[in-house]
Design an enzyme around this catalytic site. Structure first.
Site, PDB file in Angstrom:
ATOM      1  N   LYS A   1       1.703   9.035   5.894  1.00 49.60           N
ATOM      2  CA  LYS A   1       1.163   8.019   4.968  1.00 49.60           C
ATOM      3  C   LYS A   1       0.889   8.617   3.584  1.00 49.60           C
ATOM      4  CE  LYS A   1      -3.324   7.064   5.046  1.00 49.60           C
ATOM      5  NZ  LYS A   1      -4.028   7.141   3.756  1.00 49.60           N
ATOM      6  N   ASN A   2       0.217   9.746   3.546  1.00 51.46           N
ATOM      7  CA  ASN A   2      -0.204  10.268   2.245  1.00 51.46           C
ATOM      8  C   ASN A   2       0.965  10.785   1.405  1.00 51.46           C
ATOM      9  OD1 ASN A   2      -2.804   9.539   2.717  1.00 51.46           O
ATOM     10  ND2 ASN A   2      -3.540  11.586   3.265  1.00 51.46           N
TER      11      ASN A   2
ATOM     12  N   ARG B   1     -15.488   9.820  -5.289  1.00 48.18           N
ATOM     13  CA  ARG B   1     -14.158  10.419  -5.417  1.00 48.18           C
ATOM     14  C   ARG B   1     -13.701  10.350  -6.868  1.00 48.18           C
ATOM     15  NH1 ARG B   1     -10.844   8.936  -0.054  1.00 48.18           N
ATOM     16  NH2 ARG B   1      -9.394  10.437  -0.921  1.00 48.18           N
TER      17      ARG B   1
ATOM     18  N   ILE C   1     -11.844  11.179 -10.505  1.00 45.01           N
ATOM     19  CA  ILE C   1     -10.461  11.553 -10.840  1.00 45.01           C
ATOM     20  C   ILE C   1     -10.419  12.318 -12.173  1.00 45.01           C
ATOM     21  CG2 ILE C   1      -9.361   9.715  -9.482  1.00 45.01           C
ATOM     22  CD1 ILE C   1      -8.723   8.347 -12.195  1.00 45.01           C
ATOM     23  N   ASP C   2     -11.531  13.007 -12.473  1.00 49.67           N
ATOM     24  CA  ASP C   2     -11.602  13.757 -13.729  1.00 49.67           C
ATOM     25  C   ASP C   2     -10.482  14.793 -13.860  1.00 49.67           C
ATOM     26  OD1 ASP C   2     -13.185  14.798 -11.513  1.00 49.67           O
ATOM     27  OD2 ASP C   2     -13.685  16.469 -12.828  1.00 49.67           O
TER      28      ASP C   2
ATOM     29  N   LYS D   1     -10.608  22.628  -9.295  1.00 48.63           N
ATOM     30  CA  LYS D   1     -10.836  22.440  -7.873  1.00 48.63           C
ATOM     31  C   LYS D   1      -9.476  22.122  -7.263  1.00 48.63           C
ATOM     32  CE  LYS D   1     -14.564  20.109  -5.489  1.00 48.63           C
ATOM     33  NZ  LYS D   1     -15.560  19.054  -5.546  1.00 48.63           N
ATOM     34  N   VAL D   2      -9.273  22.493  -6.014  1.00 45.07           N
ATOM     35  CA  VAL D   2      -7.978  22.166  -5.401  1.00 45.07           C
ATOM     36  C   VAL D   2      -7.972  20.674  -5.080  1.00 45.07           C
ATOM     37  CG1 VAL D   2      -6.444  22.587  -3.455  1.00 45.07           C
ATOM     38  CG2 VAL D   2      -7.766  24.471  -4.422  1.00 45.07           C
TER      39      VAL D   2
ATOM     40  N   ASP E   1      -9.239  15.536   6.931  1.00 39.79           N
ATOM     41  CA  ASP E   1      -8.846  14.287   7.594  1.00 39.79           C
ATOM     42  C   ASP E   1      -8.791  14.431   9.113  1.00 39.79           C
ATOM     43  OD1 ASP E   1      -8.739  13.055   5.170  1.00 39.79           O
ATOM     44  OD2 ASP E   1      -6.570  12.822   5.101  1.00 39.79           O
TER      45      ASP E   1
ATOM     46  N   ILE F   1     -15.056  19.398   1.916  1.00 39.92           N
ATOM     47  CA  ILE F   1     -14.266  18.662   0.913  1.00 39.92           C
ATOM     48  C   ILE F   1     -14.980  17.381   0.448  1.00 39.92           C
ATOM     49  CG2 ILE F   1     -12.007  17.644   0.387  1.00 39.92           C
ATOM     50  CD1 ILE F   1     -11.678  20.554   1.196  1.00 39.92           C
TER      51      ILE F   1
ATOM     52  N   ARG G   1      -5.028   0.900   8.498  1.00 35.73           N
ATOM     53  CA  ARG G   1      -4.553   1.375   7.188  1.00 35.73           C
ATOM     54  C   ARG G   1      -3.652   2.595   7.343  1.00 35.73           C
ATOM     55  NH1 ARG G   1      -9.306   2.527   3.233  1.00 35.73           N
ATOM     56  NH2 ARG G   1      -7.517   3.574   2.339  1.00 35.73           N
TER      57      ARG G   1
HETATM   58  C1  UD1 Z   1      -6.138  13.286  -0.465  1.00 41.57           C
HETATM   59  C2  UD1 Z   1      -5.804  12.464   0.745  1.00 41.57           C
HETATM   60  C3  UD1 Z   1      -7.009  12.338   1.653  1.00 41.57           C
HETATM   61  C4  UD1 Z   1      -7.536  13.734   1.992  1.00 41.57           C
HETATM   62  C5  UD1 Z   1      -7.770  14.554   0.734  1.00 41.57           C
HETATM   63  C6  UD1 Z   1      -8.136  15.995   1.019  1.00 41.57           C
HETATM   64  C7  UD1 Z   1      -4.143  10.963  -0.116  1.00 41.57           C
HETATM   65  C8  UD1 Z   1      -3.780   9.586  -0.516  1.00 41.57           C
HETATM   66  N1  UD1 Z   1      -5.383  11.153   0.297  1.00 41.57           N
HETATM   67  O1  UD1 Z   1      -7.164  12.594  -1.185  1.00 41.57           O
HETATM   68  O2  UD1 Z   1      -6.612  11.660   2.835  1.00 41.57           O
HETATM   69  O3  UD1 Z   1      -8.763  13.591   2.680  1.00 41.57           O
HETATM   70  O4  UD1 Z   1      -6.578  14.581  -0.063  1.00 41.57           O
HETATM   71  O5  UD1 Z   1      -7.140  16.611   1.767  1.00 41.57           O
HETATM   72  O6  UD1 Z   1      -3.324  11.860  -0.118  1.00 41.57           O
HETATM   73  N2  UD1 Z   1     -12.033  15.974  -6.834  1.00 41.57           N
HETATM   74  C9  UD1 Z   1     -12.695  16.043  -8.040  1.00 41.57           C
HETATM   75  N3  UD1 Z   1     -12.053  15.553  -9.158  1.00 41.57           N
HETATM   76  C10 UD1 Z   1     -10.817  15.015  -9.120  1.00 41.57           C
HETATM   77  C11 UD1 Z   1     -10.145  14.954  -7.884  1.00 41.57           C
HETATM   78  C12 UD1 Z   1     -10.777  15.436  -6.746  1.00 41.57           C
HETATM   79  O7  UD1 Z   1     -13.819  16.520  -8.114  1.00 41.57           O
HETATM   80  O8  UD1 Z   1     -10.297  14.605 -10.163  1.00 41.57           O
HETATM   81  C13 UD1 Z   1     -12.686  16.487  -5.608  1.00 41.57           C
HETATM   82  C14 UD1 Z   1     -12.908  15.410  -4.547  1.00 41.57           C
HETATM   83  O9  UD1 Z   1     -14.125  14.708  -4.753  1.00 41.57           O
HETATM   84  C15 UD1 Z   1     -12.924  16.232  -3.284  1.00 41.57           C
HETATM   85  C16 UD1 Z   1     -11.909  17.355  -3.571  1.00 41.57           C
HETATM   86  O10 UD1 Z   1     -11.786  17.405  -4.985  1.00 41.57           O
HETATM   87  O11 UD1 Z   1     -14.194  16.830  -3.109  1.00 41.57           O
HETATM   88  C17 UD1 Z   1     -10.548  17.141  -2.958  1.00 41.57           C
HETATM   89  O12 UD1 Z   1     -10.089  15.849  -3.267  1.00 41.57           O
HETATM   90  P1  UD1 Z   1      -8.536  15.519  -3.378  1.00 41.57           P
HETATM   91  O13 UD1 Z   1      -7.729  16.628  -2.779  1.00 41.57           O
HETATM   92  O14 UD1 Z   1      -8.226  15.118  -4.763  1.00 41.57           O
HETATM   93  O15 UD1 Z   1      -8.424  14.240  -2.454  1.00 41.57           O
HETATM   94  P2  UD1 Z   1      -7.496  12.995  -2.667  1.00 41.57           P
HETATM   95  O16 UD1 Z   1      -6.223  13.396  -3.342  1.00 41.57           O
HETATM   96  O17 UD1 Z   1      -8.278  11.866  -3.258  1.00 41.57           O
END
Ligand code: UD1
Length: 430
Positions: free
Chosen positions: A22-23, A122, A124-125, A161-162, A305, A327, A397
């Site tokens: 899915k992802n 969550r 998206i910065d 951050k990763v 996950d 995470i 979903r």
């Molecule tokens: C994706 C997956 C989700 C999975 C997650 C971690 C998809 C659609 N979803 O979510 O199922 O649980 O990876 O493997 O692929 N963060 C920030 N700023 C940002 C982006 C992220 O601080 O701009 C933080 C998040 O709050 C979190 C960490 O970074 O603590 C990891 O998040 P991220 O890897 O970005 O998760 P998603 O891509 O949203």
């Protein structure tokens, strides 16, 4: 309202086929609008999030032809809008991938900002920081991200951050930027690699996906492609835990065993037998399984996950286990539901201390989110008596035909949408 009703106690035995990831599919579908030529995508999972993403693609003016249940042809030459409707963002967070895809192709995008969700805030910065580094002008107005660029120009970025989402999103925009982009501290998840491979099959020049440094040499345009999505690591891991928790014996087919190594290692540690084949993994549960400690981490660490599914498995293992969620901030909500089934777990911040119990007893529980919902289902399959899981829309979903696949392994489970149907199930299974 639809629910799953199940009678636990049967060890799951047999073979199950895993669907497409899915992802990975969410990123690939967004990226498919980056060319005007036909893109054919195979092995798409038939799950709600994917179907919503396809609707969003149609909504902005692309043509979507369903070739069969798992294959679509997308042609984005008719895209008239670089603005995605709020409704889709609310229904599916990953539509933030349209920012990278549309900004890359049209140098302009307008996408509502996704809100928080059930597993915590969550932000998206990092996505926005990446787009700015490529030269885009980004503003957030009236709840939407508005991105414009005269020219996107490659840059050297370090991710604080990763982040899977930020890595994929910036990679998409950089594909059509001028010159070289280097993303340091990139996410290494299998779906990052799959989106990169997909973009490369359209003519992109991306190297290093799967390592923490990705190099993207911008190209002028992308062309059509045919591409098959990788198997779903998390669906596979969920069935592996289902085998373990029910003390069953399941051959999980159509997987990439390498993607499952962190999960396999933990199941072996608790005493299960895990046998790897070229494209399958067999998990044999044992009558007595043991405690262990787990810390969720970016790939190749243990996936967040899979945290709920392994936690419920440990809740039926001997001894005290500790699971640390590194995470997301709020990913233990299901623990209260599991307590109704007899689980003994204490949560302090992002740490769960799990005292294994001998049995769960069936109860009525609510799925708080996608993965926790799946975890409660597998807990119900290991519980004595009947369990009813509500709010299964979350589970649908991300899991294709979940109950059918479980039934194929001997589970007594049914999707019902009335008390009458639930009663019929009880009468039938006795
Ligand atoms: C994706 C997956 C989700 C999975 C997650 C971690 C998809 C659609 N979803 O979510 O199922 O649980 O990876 O493997 O692929 N963060 C920030 N700023 C940002 C982006 C992220 O601080 O701009 C933080 C998040 O709050 C979190 C960490 O970074 O603590 C990891 O998040 P991220 O890897 O970005 O998760 P998603 O891509 O949203």
């Amino acid at each position: 309202m639809e629910q799953y009703i199940m009678k636990g106690g049967n060890p799951l035995v047999g073979e199950v086929n895993i669907s497409g990831a899915k992802n990975a599919a969410l990123g690939i579908l967004a990226a498919s609008v980056m060319t005007d030529e036909d893109v054919v995508i195979e092995n798409l999972p038939d799950v709600r999030d994917i179907n919503v993403m396809l609707e969003a693609i149609e909504e902005i003016g692309a043509r979507v032809d369903r070739i069969d249940r798992h294959t679509v042809r997308i042609n984005a030459s008719g895209i008239g809008e670089v603005s995605v409707d709020d409704e889709y963002i609310r229904r599916i967070r990953a539509s933030y991938y349209f920012i990278g895809a549309l900004l890359g192709k049209y140098k302009s995008a307008q996408v509502p900002l996704p809100g928080g969700c059930n597993i915590g805030s969550r932000p998206i910065d990092l996505h926005l920081k990446g787009f700015r580094a490529l030269g885009a002008d980004i503003t957030v107005e009236r709840g939407a991200v508005i991105a414009h660029a005269i020219d996107l120009v490659g840059a050297h970025l370090y991710m604080d951050k990763v982040s899977v989402g930020a890595t994929i999103n910036v990679m998409m925009a950089a594909t059509l930027a001028e010159g070289l982009t280097i993303i340091e501290n990139a996410a290494k998840e299998p779906h990052v690699v799959d989106v990169a491979n997909f973009l490369n099959s359209m003519g992109a020049n991306i190297k290093g996906a799967g390592t923490d440094v990705i190099r993207i040499r911008g190209v002028a345009r992308l062309h059509g492609t045919e591409y098959s999505i990788i198997p779903d690591q998390i669906e596979a891991g969920t069935f592996m835990c289902a085998a373990a928790i029910t003390r069953g014996d399941v051959m999980v087919r159509n997987v990439i065993p390498k993607h499952l190594e962190a999960i396999s290692a933990k199941l072996i540690e608790i005493g299960c037998e895990v046998i790897e084949f070229d494209d399958a993994v067999r998990v044999v549960g044992k009558p007595v399984q043991h405690h262990t400690n787990i810390n969720t981490l970016p790939y190749p660490g243990f996936p967040t996950d899979m945290q709920p599914q392994i936690t419920v498995t440990l809740a039926l293992a001997r001894g005290t286990s500790i699971v640390t969620e590194s995470i997301f901030e709020n990913r233990f909500k299901y623990v209260d539901e599991l307590a109704r089934m007899g689980g003994n777990i204490k949560v302090e911040g992002n740490v769960a201390v799990i005292d294994g119990v001998k049995n769960f007893s069936g109860a009525a529980v609510n799925a708080p989110d996608l993965r926790a919902g799946a975890a409660l289902v597998i807990a119900g399959l290991a519980a004595d008596g009947y369990t009813v899981v509500d709010e299964i829309g979350y589970i649908q979903r991300g899991y294709e035909c979940f109950e059918e696949k479980l039934r194929g392994l001997g589970a007594m489970i049914e999707k019902v949408d009335s008390e009458k149907e639930a009663m019929k199930f009880r009468l039938r299974v006795g």
